[in-house]
Structure formats: C-alpha cells, structure tokens
Scaffold this active site. Structure first.
Site, PDB file in Angstrom:
ATOM      1  N   LYS A 120       7.482 -31.684 -77.847  1.00 29.78           N
ATOM      2  CA  LYS A 120       6.634 -30.554 -77.473  1.00 29.78           C
ATOM      3  C   LYS A 120       7.463 -29.296 -77.277  1.00 29.78           C
ATOM      4  O   LYS A 120       7.022 -28.184 -77.585  1.00 29.78           O
ATOM      5  CB  LYS A 120       5.841 -30.893 -76.215  1.00 29.78           C
ATOM      6  CG  LYS A 120       4.761 -31.952 -76.412  1.00 29.78           C
ATOM      7  CD  LYS A 120       3.989 -32.195 -75.132  1.00 29.78           C
ATOM      8  CE  LYS A 120       2.819 -33.141 -75.350  1.00 29.78           C
ATOM      9  NZ  LYS A 120       3.246 -34.481 -75.750  1.00 29.78           N
ATOM     10  N   LYS A 178       4.660 -32.358 -68.515  1.00 34.87           N
ATOM     11  CA  LYS A 178       4.273 -33.129 -69.698  1.00 34.87           C
ATOM     12  C   LYS A 178       5.508 -33.744 -70.339  1.00 34.87           C
ATOM     13  O   LYS A 178       6.558 -33.104 -70.429  1.00 34.87           O
ATOM     14  CB  LYS A 178       3.577 -32.228 -70.735  1.00 34.87           C
ATOM     15  CG  LYS A 178       2.283 -31.614 -70.264  1.00 34.87           C
ATOM     16  CD  LYS A 178       1.771 -30.546 -71.203  1.00 34.87           C
ATOM     17  CE  LYS A 178       1.306 -31.107 -72.512  1.00 34.87           C
ATOM     18  NZ  LYS A 178       0.680 -30.060 -73.361  1.00 34.87           N
ATOM     19  N   GLY A 203      -1.667 -38.807 -75.108  1.00 38.91           N
ATOM     20  CA  GLY A 203      -2.614 -39.711 -74.465  1.00 38.91           C
ATOM     21  C   GLY A 203      -2.594 -39.674 -72.956  1.00 38.91           C
ATOM     22  O   GLY A 203      -3.015 -40.619 -72.297  1.00 38.91           O
ATOM     23  N   GLY A 204      -2.082 -38.574 -72.370  1.00 34.46           N
ATOM     24  CA  GLY A 204      -2.065 -38.457 -70.918  1.00 34.46           C
ATOM     25  C   GLY A 204      -0.918 -39.183 -70.251  1.00 34.46           C
ATOM     26  O   GLY A 204      -0.773 -39.132 -69.029  1.00 34.46           O
ATOM     27  N   HIS A 237     -10.372 -27.362 -74.642  1.00 34.80           N
ATOM     28  CA  HIS A 237      -9.396 -28.027 -75.512  1.00 34.80           C
ATOM     29  C   HIS A 237     -10.045 -28.138 -76.889  1.00 34.80           C
ATOM     30  O   HIS A 237     -10.945 -28.947 -77.094  1.00 34.80           O
ATOM     31  CB  HIS A 237      -9.068 -29.402 -74.935  1.00 34.80           C
ATOM     32  CG  HIS A 237      -8.014 -30.149 -75.680  1.00 34.80           C
ATOM     33  ND1 HIS A 237      -7.138 -31.011 -75.069  1.00 34.80           N
ATOM     34  CD2 HIS A 237      -7.674 -30.168 -76.998  1.00 34.80           C
ATOM     35  CE1 HIS A 237      -6.319 -31.526 -75.970  1.00 34.80           C
ATOM     36  NE2 HIS A 237      -6.639 -31.042 -77.148  1.00 34.80           N
ATOM     37  N   HIS A 292      -6.065 -36.160 -67.952  1.00 33.83           N
ATOM     38  CA  HIS A 292      -5.553 -35.517 -69.162  1.00 33.83           C
ATOM     39  C   HIS A 292      -5.745 -36.373 -70.397  1.00 33.83           C
ATOM     40  O   HIS A 292      -5.088 -36.172 -71.415  1.00 33.83           O
ATOM     41  CB  HIS A 292      -4.073 -35.138 -69.003  1.00 33.83           C
ATOM     42  CG  HIS A 292      -3.782 -34.479 -67.692  1.00 33.83           C
ATOM     43  ND1 HIS A 292      -4.262 -33.234 -67.378  1.00 33.83           N
ATOM     44  CD2 HIS A 292      -3.111 -34.914 -66.602  1.00 33.83           C
ATOM     45  CE1 HIS A 292      -3.890 -32.921 -66.150  1.00 33.83           C
ATOM     46  NE2 HIS A 292      -3.192 -33.933 -65.658  1.00 33.83           N
ATOM     47  N   GLU A 304      -3.444 -28.758 -81.782  1.00 29.16           N
ATOM     48  CA  GLU A 304      -4.263 -28.637 -80.586  1.00 29.16           C
ATOM     49  C   GLU A 304      -4.040 -27.275 -79.917  1.00 29.16           C
ATOM     50  O   GLU A 304      -2.900 -26.823 -79.765  1.00 29.16           O
ATOM     51  CB  GLU A 304      -3.942 -29.768 -79.613  1.00 29.16           C
ATOM     52  CG  GLU A 304      -4.114 -31.147 -80.245  1.00 29.16           C
ATOM     53  CD  GLU A 304      -4.223 -32.258 -79.229  1.00 29.16           C
ATOM     54  OE1 GLU A 304      -4.181 -31.971 -78.016  1.00 29.16           O
ATOM     55  OE2 GLU A 304      -4.371 -33.415 -79.656  1.00 29.16           O
ATOM     56  N   ARG A 320      -0.290 -37.472 -86.638  1.00 26.80           N
ATOM     57  CA  ARG A 320      -0.882 -38.789 -86.900  1.00 26.80           C
ATOM     58  C   ARG A 320      -2.397 -38.630 -86.983  1.00 26.80           C
ATOM     59  O   ARG A 320      -2.941 -37.547 -86.742  1.00 26.80           O
ATOM     60  CB  ARG A 320      -0.547 -39.746 -85.753  1.00 26.80           C
ATOM     61  CG  ARG A 320      -0.928 -39.189 -84.378  1.00 26.80           C
ATOM     62  CD  ARG A 320      -0.732 -40.182 -83.256  1.00 26.80           C
ATOM     63  NE  ARG A 320      -0.782 -39.568 -81.950  1.00 26.80           N
ATOM     64  CZ  ARG A 320      -1.890 -39.231 -81.293  1.00 26.80           C
ATOM     65  NH1 ARG A 320      -3.066 -39.428 -81.854  1.00 26.80           N
ATOM     66  NH2 ARG A 320      -1.832 -38.687 -80.090  1.00 26.80           N
TER      67      ARG A 320
END
Length: 649
Positions: free
Chosen positions: A120, A162, A168-169, A212, A239, A279, A296
């Site tokens: 990220k 994060k 996936g949180g 989102h 999340h 996103e 993915r």
C-alpha cells in the site's frame, strides 16, 4: 511465444471462490484440480473437483500458503495453470514468479504489477507521482512506535492503521487517541504477520462519512485496458465489506468516467494484465482519493458480472492464454442494478466473533432469474477456526435498485441455516433499513444505525412459545396417524386417555427458557404440513417455516429463524452449580499471547489473553478489577469454545 494449451486448471484456494472458479472452468471444458488441507479433505470444493491434492496441515501457513506444495500439486495433476482465487497467495509476487519459473500460467497479473501495488505504501507513492489525490498519511519504511505517534499527531486523530501487504480488514485498526496507539499497532502488526507474512504498517487520516467506491479494471497482454463500471462497498464492519452493489448509487456519468479513467491510468502505469480493482474513497463533495489496488479478482465481482452479463473468470482464462479483450470501453454494458451480501459464520450480537461448528441445517434460497448464490458449503459440513468464516454470497439483480433490493430480501427470507451463529438476520435488517432503501450509504452506516441493526434481544412472546411447542410436538419422530392429522393419536404431545389432555414442554430458545403447557385443543389450531406450520387464530391462518433436525426445531418467526431445543430444568440447575467461574474462550482458536500471571492484580478492561481465530485477533479482557487466581491456557495452545482460560477473583 504463445501460451501453452490450457486443458487443466488448479485452484489454489478453498471455499466459495474455489467452487466458483471451477464452475466456469468446467463450463469451458477444463479439468479442475482442487487442493486441500487436512481439515478440508472433505470440503465442498474438494468434492466438486475432478482431481484433488492433499497439502496436509490444518492452518493456512501449513497448507494453502505453501508455494512449493502448490506447484508440486500442479505438476502431479497435469495442470498447466493456477488460479489463486482471493486471499491467501493471490497477491503474492513470489508465488506468481514461482509459477512462471515452473513453466505454468498464473491467472493473475505479472509479478511486477503485484510488486507495484502489493505494498500500500509503494502504491500510494506511485499514485502521488501520477497525480492521483491521496488521503493524508504516512507510508514510510520506519515502523517504530514513535514514528507512528508523530505521524498520527501530524495527521490528527482518528487515524487508521493498515497492513501494507494486506486486505480483507486484516491488520487494520482505527485509533481514536494516542492512548490506544501502542496496543493497536502491536496487535495490527501481529495480525499482518500472521495473515500475510509481513508486519509492515501505514497510517492515514480516518475520513468521516466517506463512501467506498471501487472500479473494476481488466487488461490484456496487448496493451488494451478498460473499466467495467464501478461498485459501492461502503457498508462494512471491522473494515470488511458486508454489502456491495453495482453501479454505485448517485454517481453521475461524468464522475463514473473520471474515476474509471483514473483507474485505467493506474493499471496501465504498472503494465497490468488481467482482472484488478482500484479502490477509492469518495466524499460527499464528489472528490475521490486513491486508497489501494487489489491485484486479483474480488469477492464482490458477481455484481459486476450481473450488470454487464460477463463472466470475469472466463475473461481471466482467455487473457492468460494471450487473447485480446473481446470489447472496447464504449461497448461495456451497464444493465440494471445488482446487490450482494456476504454470509458469514459469526455472531453479530457478540462483536461479530467468528462461529465454528457443524451446519446441521443449510438451505439456500431458490434459483431463478436475477438470483445467484455463490457458496462453499453444504449441509453437514463443519466450519473450522482456521480460515475466514465466509460461507457464501447472495446476489440479486433487478432492472432497478429497488427491484434488486426486494429480490434480495426475499432470498434472505428463504435461506435457512442452523447449527451455528450467522449474520443472516443482520443482513436482512441492513437491506430492509429505510436508509439503505434510500441509498444513504457511507462507511459509518452500521455504527450509525447499530441500535436498529443489532437490537437487544426481546423477551419472546407467549404466542411464539405456543407456536414453538405445537411445532415441536407435531414434529416428534414418533408421531403416528399421518392419515388423520386432527386425531389426538397423531400428536406426540403426551396425551393419554383418561388423563388431563395436556402436557408441559420445557423449551429453550436463544438463551430464554419456557415451560409451555400444551393441550389438544390448542394443538388442533396449528397444523404442521411438511415444513410449514399453519396457525389459525381469529379466522386468520398464518404460515411459518418449521424444520426439525434431531432434537432441534428451527422456526421462522418475525423475520428470524429461531433455534428451539428441549431442556431439563433439573439438569440445568445442577450444571450451573458445577460451572467453572472463569473467563472462557468465545470461540475455537489458538492462544497467541498470555499477558498476565497468577497472583497479578489487574484493572477492569485490562487485556489478559489474546486469541487468534479465522485470521483475526480477539482480546479477552477483565470484566472488573481483581486478582488472577489461576491460568488455564498457554501461548501456542489450541482451545475450544467455552474452555476456561483465566480465573479472576
């Protein structure tokens, strides 16, 4: 050089995504290969494959994350290609390189693209260079507490921690003030290391009331790239997405195009190939900020398939073999509206703790136009503590959003699950909520309406207990006289000639107990026909679904499927006297940290033990101040739900 002929596909995953990928592969005439852990030997994805390979082990680290074992499985089974699904190794560049080095096809992007977007921090730097607006944050290499404390002070609380390699949180924590930072950072780092093998973190401003919105992109090996509209995934808990829909409500064509073109530029900048998702966070003013790119296929891809009529897995297979994208941007369809909900084995009333156990009852909603269920389980399967607790997804399509919403409500009503806790009633409350119907969406939707979405349990009515008793009595396996349902001999109610025509049933439902007196007259006002309980009262006949499984009755009542069991009041009293008075494990899992020792004084709320289950950490905290009298667990130990962990005086 052309790609080798593809005849056999291995899916390096489990659950509903493995079943879904194999469904398309079989439709294209491919032989399918499943891999499984020791725990998943008889799981649905294993049963449905043409060939299955045992990876051994139980935890993901010993099975689904073992690259050498996966490639060996492909070689042994004759597979020419590997589909990673999502989660596990789907965004692992080393996995992609190992597959290529083995002479196999990876149904995903090039390893270089995964590298570019897999972190990220690196992805944000790349987007900053490309001029895409970013949320304020720190994405640097230094990972010490002081660096994060300084960054959080500069950004301003609340902040969001994060995992840079995650999704996936997992490894994600909201921190409201500096007093929470140290514990949250340490826990997020452990989760990230456990789930992704990388504890690197970033921190960014936690925006209030954002939406989102994500863009589905697809690229081929010939430089073509397009976007397949967008999805709104704003409704989340921890999340992690709960409800997704396409297209995003309220987006103008101009904003959709601007976000779509930005996503395509991002994909082209890293030489992307295959399916991916860019996103964004979208604020109320229509400004959007890059958040991350998932290299993915996404969990929510079915809503995109529903509004475009495309099969994205088929596209992945064809693009991986060198084919050109079958359409241009101008030809991408946008038809109607689709909504998806994720069905989890979890307890929404207990902080969404994952649930484990056996699916004693599992009935999916009926198939039909605009209805789709992607699941990875069947009745009788067991849900283990080792993997993500998602059971499947319900997808409804309609010509407009309201038609899709009402269709999804109907599907949720038809679903029946028993044997463990699920979020199905919670999902129904979301989809049925007036704010959702009005498309008033943002990432704080669930906290804002928590009282309506997670209501405190009400005392069950006398009408319910009477219906439950009648259904329970009539569903007894020793019921006779099916030829005459009105006969007292057809009701296993305890009726005996010459004695009072009534009996008392001791029933328990979701923590509430009731002694219900049932007589033949009242029993005649209800008739169980198959799995439908017909109750007549004041000239009205109402129908309730009632399904018997051994000593459990599942009764659909006021929107919820209630689980009813008989109980022995004397045995209950004896058990309560012998119960160990300690803090117990809320679910099956492994002990990752024990933070106290016998004789230690602790304050209310102090962290005592950290339990890991389904790739998430859960803290056991002191309900009150006191002294640790005894410890009944140690780090690394597997414990069962209800096991005593700590005794606190």
């Amino acid at each position: 050089m052309s790609a080798p002929l593809l005849t056999t596909l291995l899916v390096a995953n489990r659950g509903e995504i493995a079943c879904r990928v194999m469904r398309t592969a079989k439709a294209l005439g491919l032989t399918t290969v499943a891999v499984h852990s020791a725990t998943d030997r008889d799981a649905r994805h294993s049963r449905e494959a043409d060939i299955r390979v045992d990876l051994g082990g139980s935890k993901a680290a010993d099975s689904y994350l073992q690259i050498d074992k996966l490639i060996a499985a492909a070689k042994a089974s004759g597979a020419q290609a590997i589909h990673p699904g999502y989660g596990f190794l789907s965004e692992n560049a080393g996995f992609a390189r190992a597959i290529e080095a083995a002479g196999l096809i990876f149904l995903g992007p090039p390893a270089s693209a995964i590298d570019a977007m897999g972190s990220k921090s690196a992805a944000k730097s790349l987007m900053e260079t490309a001029g895409v607006p970013l949320v304020p944050g720190y994405h640097g290499e230094a990972q010490d507490l002081e660096t994060f404390r300084a960054a959080a002070e500069r950004i301003g609380y609340p902040v969001l921690l994060k995992a840079t390699a995650g999704g996936g949180g997992k490894g994600m924590k909201v921190v409201e003030d500096v007093s929470q930072l140290a514990e949250a950072l340490a826990s997020a780092q452990r989760e990230a290391q456990s789930s992704f093998g990388n504890s690197q973190m970033l921190v960014e401003k936690y925006l209030l009331k954002p939406r989102h919105v994500e863009i589905q992109v697809f690229a081929d090996q010939h430089g073509n790239c397009l976007y397949l509209n967008e999805r709104d995934c704003s409704i989340q808990r921890r999340h992690q997405k709960v409800v997704e829909e396409a297209p995003a409500p309220g987006l103008t064509p101009q904003l959709r195009q601007a976000m779509g073109y930005a996503a395509v530029r991002a994909a082209q900048a890293i030489g992307y190939v295959g399916a991916g998702t860019v996103e964004f966070l979208l604020d109320a003013r229509g400004e959007f900020f890059f958040m991350e790119m998932n290299t993915r296929l996404q969990v929510e891809h079915p809503v995109t398939e529903a509004i475009t009529g495309l099969d994205l897995v088929a596209w992945q297979i064809r693009v991986a073999q060198g084919e050109v994208l079958p359409m241009t941007q101008e030809q991408v369809p946008l038809m109607g509206h689709a909504i998806e909900v994720r069905l989890y084995a979890e307890d929404p009333s207990n902080d969404f703790l994952p649930a484990t156990g056996r699916l004693d009852l599992y009935r999916e909603s009926a198939a039909g136009p605009g209805r789709r269920v992607d699941s990875g389980v069947e009745e009788g399967d067991s849900i283990s503590p080792f993997y993500d607790p998602m059971l499947g997804k319900l997808i409804a399509w309609g010509e407009n959003r309201e038609q899709a919403r009402l269709r999804l409500l109907s599907m949720l009503d038809e679903f029946a699950i028993g044997g463990l806790k699920t979020n199905i009633s919670f999902l129904r409350r979301i989809v049925g909520h007036p704010a959702f119907a009005a498309a008033e969406l943002d990432t704080d939707f669930i906290p804002r309406y928590q009282e309506q979405l997670l209501p405190a349990p009400n005392e069950l009515s006398d009408e319910f207990w009477q219906a439950a008793a009648q259904a329970f009595a009539q569903s007894q396996p020793d019921s006779v006289r099916d030829d005459d349902r009105s006969s007292p001999w057809a009701i296993a109610s305890g009726f005996r000639a010459g004695l009072p025509a009534q009996t008392t049933l001791h029933l328990s439902c979701e923590g509430q107990d009731k002694a219900v007196t049932l007589d033949i007259v009242s029993a005649r006002s209800a008739e169980l026909s198959g799995e439908q309980l017909l109750i007549e009262h004041d000239g009205l006949r109402r129908q309730h679904r009632a399904i018997r499984r051994d000593d459990t009755l599942y009764l659909h009542w006021e929107g919820d499927l209630r689980s009813i069991k008989p109980y022995d009041p004397i045995a209950e009293v004896e058990a309560s006297h012998s119960h160990h008075g300690g803090l117990t494990a809320p679910m099956n899992g492994s002990i990752v940290r024990v933070l106290v020792e016998a004789g230690q004084a602790v304050e209310a709320g102090a962290q005592l033990v950290v339990l890991e289950a389904m790739k998430m950490e859960h803290s056991i905290r002191a309900p009150h101040s006191g002294v640790i009298k005894a410890l009944y667990c140690q780090e690394g130990e597997m414990v069962s739900e209800g096991s005593a962990l700590v005794e606190l005086e």
